[in-house]
Scaffold this motif. Structure first.
Motif, PDB file in Angstrom:
ATOM      1  N   GLY A  23       0.787  -1.224   0.000  1.00 47.39           N
ATOM      2  CA  GLY A  23       0.000   0.000   0.000  1.00 47.39           C
ATOM      3  C   GLY A  23       0.821   1.276   0.000  1.00 47.39           C
ATOM      4  N   ILE A  24       2.142   1.176  -0.027  1.00 48.73           N
ATOM      5  CA  ILE A  24       2.985   2.373  -0.047  1.00 48.73           C
ATOM      6  C   ILE A  24       2.693   3.228  -1.276  1.00 48.73           C
ATOM      7  CG2 ILE A  24       5.374   3.154  -0.376  1.00 48.73           C
ATOM      8  CD1 ILE A  24       6.214   1.044   1.634  1.00 48.73           C
ATOM      9  N   CYS A  25       2.362   2.591  -2.360  1.00 44.72           N
ATOM     10  CA  CYS A  25       2.076   3.319  -3.596  1.00 44.72           C
ATOM     11  C   CYS A  25       0.779   4.116  -3.504  1.00 44.72           C
ATOM     12  CB  CYS A  25       2.016   2.371  -4.781  1.00 44.72           C
ATOM     13  SG  CYS A  25       0.815   1.043  -4.589  1.00 44.72           S
ATOM     14  N   GLY A  50      -4.838  23.314  -8.400  1.00 45.10           N
ATOM     15  CA  GLY A  50      -5.488  22.954  -9.653  1.00 45.10           C
ATOM     16  C   GLY A  50      -5.310  21.509 -10.084  1.00 45.10           C
ATOM     17  N   VAL A  51      -4.554  20.726  -9.314  1.00 46.99           N
ATOM     18  CA  VAL A  51      -4.309  19.318  -9.654  1.00 46.99           C
ATOM     19  C   VAL A  51      -5.164  18.441  -8.742  1.00 46.99           C
ATOM     20  CG1 VAL A  51      -2.582  17.466  -9.779  1.00 46.99           C
ATOM     21  CG2 VAL A  51      -1.963  19.807 -10.411  1.00 46.99           C
ATOM     22  N   PRO A  52      -6.019  17.574  -9.322  1.00 45.99           N
ATOM     23  CA  PRO A  52      -6.840  16.700  -8.477  1.00 45.99           C
ATOM     24  C   PRO A  52      -6.058  15.475  -8.000  1.00 45.99           C
ATOM     25  CG  PRO A  52      -7.409  16.380 -10.777  1.00 45.99           C
ATOM     26  CD  PRO A  52      -6.356  17.456 -10.741  1.00 45.99           C
ATOM     27  N   PHE A  53      -6.248  15.164  -6.720  1.00 46.81           N
ATOM     28  CA  PHE A  53      -5.653  13.990  -6.089  1.00 46.81           C
ATOM     29  C   PHE A  53      -6.763  13.202  -5.417  1.00 46.81           C
ATOM     30  CE2 PHE A  53      -2.172  16.982  -6.264  1.00 46.81           C
ATOM     31  CZ  PHE A  53      -1.039  16.205  -6.443  1.00 46.81           C
ATOM     32  N   LEU A  54      -6.598  11.884  -5.313  1.00 48.64           N
ATOM     33  CA  LEU A  54      -7.488  11.101  -4.464  1.00 48.64           C
ATOM     34  C   LEU A  54      -7.151  11.474  -3.032  1.00 48.64           C
ATOM     35  CD1 LEU A  54      -7.408   7.654  -6.280  1.00 48.64           C
ATOM     36  CD2 LEU A  54      -9.387   9.136  -5.988  1.00 48.64           C
ATOM     37  N   ALA A  55      -8.156  11.858  -2.256  1.00 52.61           N
ATOM     38  CA  ALA A  55      -7.932  12.369  -0.907  1.00 52.61           C
ATOM     39  C   ALA A  55      -7.551  11.249   0.049  1.00 52.61           C
ATOM     40  CB  ALA A  55      -9.182  13.081  -0.410  1.00 52.61           C
ATOM     41  N   GLY A  56      -6.875  11.654   1.097  1.00 52.51           N
ATOM     42  CA  GLY A  56      -6.546  10.723   2.158  1.00 52.51           C
ATOM     43  C   GLY A  56      -5.097  10.297   2.132  1.00 52.51           C
ATOM     44  N   GLU A  57      -4.604   9.990   3.301  1.00 58.11           N
ATOM     45  CA  GLU A  57      -3.237   9.499   3.447  1.00 58.11           C
ATOM     46  C   GLU A  57      -3.298   8.305   4.376  1.00 58.11           C
ATOM     47  OE1 GLU A  57       0.639   9.197   2.704  1.00 58.11           O
ATOM     48  OE2 GLU A  57      -0.577  10.716   1.760  1.00 58.11           O
ATOM     49  N   PRO A  58      -3.304   7.096   3.919  1.00 57.93           N
ATOM     50  CA  PRO A  58      -3.195   6.717   2.511  1.00 57.93           C
ATOM     51  C   PRO A  58      -4.486   7.019   1.750  1.00 57.93           C
ATOM     52  CG  PRO A  58      -3.596   4.763   3.826  1.00 57.93           C
ATOM     53  CD  PRO A  58      -3.458   5.919   4.784  1.00 57.93           C
ATOM     54  N   CYS A  59      -4.463   6.713   0.484  1.00 60.58           N
ATOM     55  CA  CYS A  59      -5.588   6.954  -0.417  1.00 60.58           C
ATOM     56  C   CYS A  59      -6.892   6.400   0.173  1.00 60.58           C
ATOM     57  CB  CYS A  59      -5.288   6.290  -1.755  1.00 60.58           C
ATOM     58  SG  CYS A  59      -6.663   6.365  -2.918  1.00 60.58           S
ATOM     59  N   SER A  60      -7.953   7.150  -0.002  1.00 62.17           N
ATOM     60  CA  SER A  60      -9.257   6.729   0.526  1.00 62.17           C
ATOM     61  C   SER A  60      -9.797   5.470  -0.155  1.00 62.17           C
ATOM     62  CB  SER A  60     -10.262   7.867   0.383  1.00 62.17           C
ATOM     63  OG  SER A  60     -10.395   8.225  -0.977  1.00 62.17           O
ATOM     64  N   CYS A  61      -9.222   5.088  -1.297  1.00 63.65           N
ATOM     65  CA  CYS A  61      -9.659   3.867  -1.994  1.00 63.65           C
ATOM     66  C   CYS A  61      -8.951   2.619  -1.473  1.00 63.65           C
ATOM     67  CB  CYS A  61      -9.427   3.998  -3.494  1.00 63.65           C
ATOM     68  SG  CYS A  61     -10.432   5.259  -4.267  1.00 63.65           S
ATOM     69  N   LEU A  62      -8.014   2.800  -0.568  1.00 59.43           N
ATOM     70  CA  LEU A  62      -7.257   1.668  -0.038  1.00 59.43           C
ATOM     71  C   LEU A  62      -8.009   1.041   1.134  1.00 59.43           C
ATOM     72  CD1 LEU A  62      -4.543   0.132  -0.333  1.00 59.43           C
ATOM     73  CD2 LEU A  62      -3.644   1.660   1.419  1.00 59.43           C
ATOM     74  N   SER A  63      -8.233  -0.253   1.021  1.00 60.23           N
ATOM     75  CA  SER A  63      -8.851  -1.012   2.114  1.00 60.23           C
ATOM     76  C   SER A  63      -7.881  -2.127   2.472  1.00 60.23           C
ATOM     77  CB  SER A  63     -10.195  -1.592   1.666  1.00 60.23           C
ATOM     78  OG  SER A  63     -10.753  -2.385   2.687  1.00 60.23           O
ATOM     79  N   GLY A  64      -7.230  -1.990   3.616  1.00 63.21           N
ATOM     80  CA  GLY A  64      -6.156  -2.929   3.946  1.00 63.21           C
ATOM     81  C   GLY A  64      -5.008  -2.682   2.989  1.00 63.21           C
ATOM     82  N   THR A  65      -4.726  -3.660   2.144  1.00 57.66           N
ATOM     83  CA  THR A  65      -3.683  -3.484   1.118  1.00 57.66           C
ATOM     84  C   THR A  65      -4.254  -3.616  -0.284  1.00 57.66           C
ATOM     85  OG1 THR A  65      -3.108  -5.823   1.224  1.00 57.66           O
ATOM     86  CG2 THR A  65      -1.831  -4.316   2.635  1.00 57.66           C
ATOM     87  N   HIS A  66      -5.566  -3.480  -0.423  1.00 55.10           N
ATOM     88  CA  HIS A  66      -6.207  -3.639  -1.728  1.00 55.10           C
ATOM     89  C   HIS A  66      -6.994  -2.398  -2.102  1.00 55.10           C
ATOM     90  CE1 HIS A  66      -5.032  -7.828  -1.954  1.00 55.10           C
ATOM     91  NE2 HIS A  66      -5.388  -7.930  -0.683  1.00 55.10           N
ATOM     92  N   CYS A  67      -6.985  -2.085  -3.387  1.00 55.71           N
ATOM     93  CA  CYS A  67      -7.698  -0.933  -3.912  1.00 55.71           C
ATOM     94  C   CYS A  67      -9.164  -1.300  -4.149  1.00 55.71           C
ATOM     95  CB  CYS A  67      -7.063  -0.477  -5.226  1.00 55.71           C
ATOM     96  SG  CYS A  67      -7.890   0.948  -5.962  1.00 55.71           S
TER      97      CYS A  67
END
Length: 171
Positions: A23-25, A50-67
């Motif tokens: 999940g480091i990526c 002006g640059v969109p990012f997926l919010a969150g640290e880590p990414c909000s789409c990360l659940s455990g170690t899976h997207c």
């Protein structure tokens, strides 16, 4: 097929079997415009200069170690740990060393660089340059140069239009 879809296709079939699924990526992935429209309904976004990012640290789409949005993952995620960085006005392909399986993933991704360069349109490259200008100030692996240079980005491979001015002039 859009330029972005062609880039996705060039990466399709890449085996990420060597991935450590750590999940480091999944740290501040940025989005192309098309990706922003696709992901806005399913994930919170953050706009930085002006640059969109997926919010969150880590990414909000990360659940455990899976997207949770793997099929919709942005180009930034599909490329990692391969990326472009700017040093002294030159663009370089690099492998970020924070990845826990950099050699395995480099073996899969680096041979795809020539195909990727051909597919980088001036619009896609321009978006990369804007993202680089933000992340080199805000993301520690970039700012601390925690990457290994692979090769220079070859100018003119992505179309007949010249690339935007070097970042050192934009920042």
């Amino acid at each position: 097929m859009t330029p972005l879809e062609r880039l996705y296709a060039a990466l399709e079939g890449a085996s990420y079997d060597g991935c450590a699924t750590c999940g480091i990526c999944c740290s501040n992935p940025w989005l192309q415009e098309e990706e922003e429209a696709l992901l806005r309904p399913v994930a919170p976004l953050e706009i930085v200069e002006g640059v969109p990012f997926l919010a969150g640290e880590p990414c909000s789409c990360l659940s455990g170690t899976h997207c949770t949005q793997y099929s919709l993952r942005p180009l930034d995620c599909r490329l990692y740990p391969l990326d472009l960085v700017e040093e002294e006005g030159e663009l370089w392909w690099v492998i970020f060393s924070d990845c826990r399986a950099p050699d395995a993933l480099a073996a899969v991704l680096v041979p795809r660089i020539p195909a990727l360069e051909v597919l980088f349109t001036p619009e896609v490259l321009g978006r990369f340059l804007r993202q680089i200008a933000v992340t080199r100030r805000t993301w520690s692996p970039y700012a601390e140069k925690r990457y290994n240079k692979i090769q220079r980005f070859r100018e003119g491979q992505g179309g007949s239009e010249p690339r935007p001015s070097p970042l050192s002039e934009q920042a």
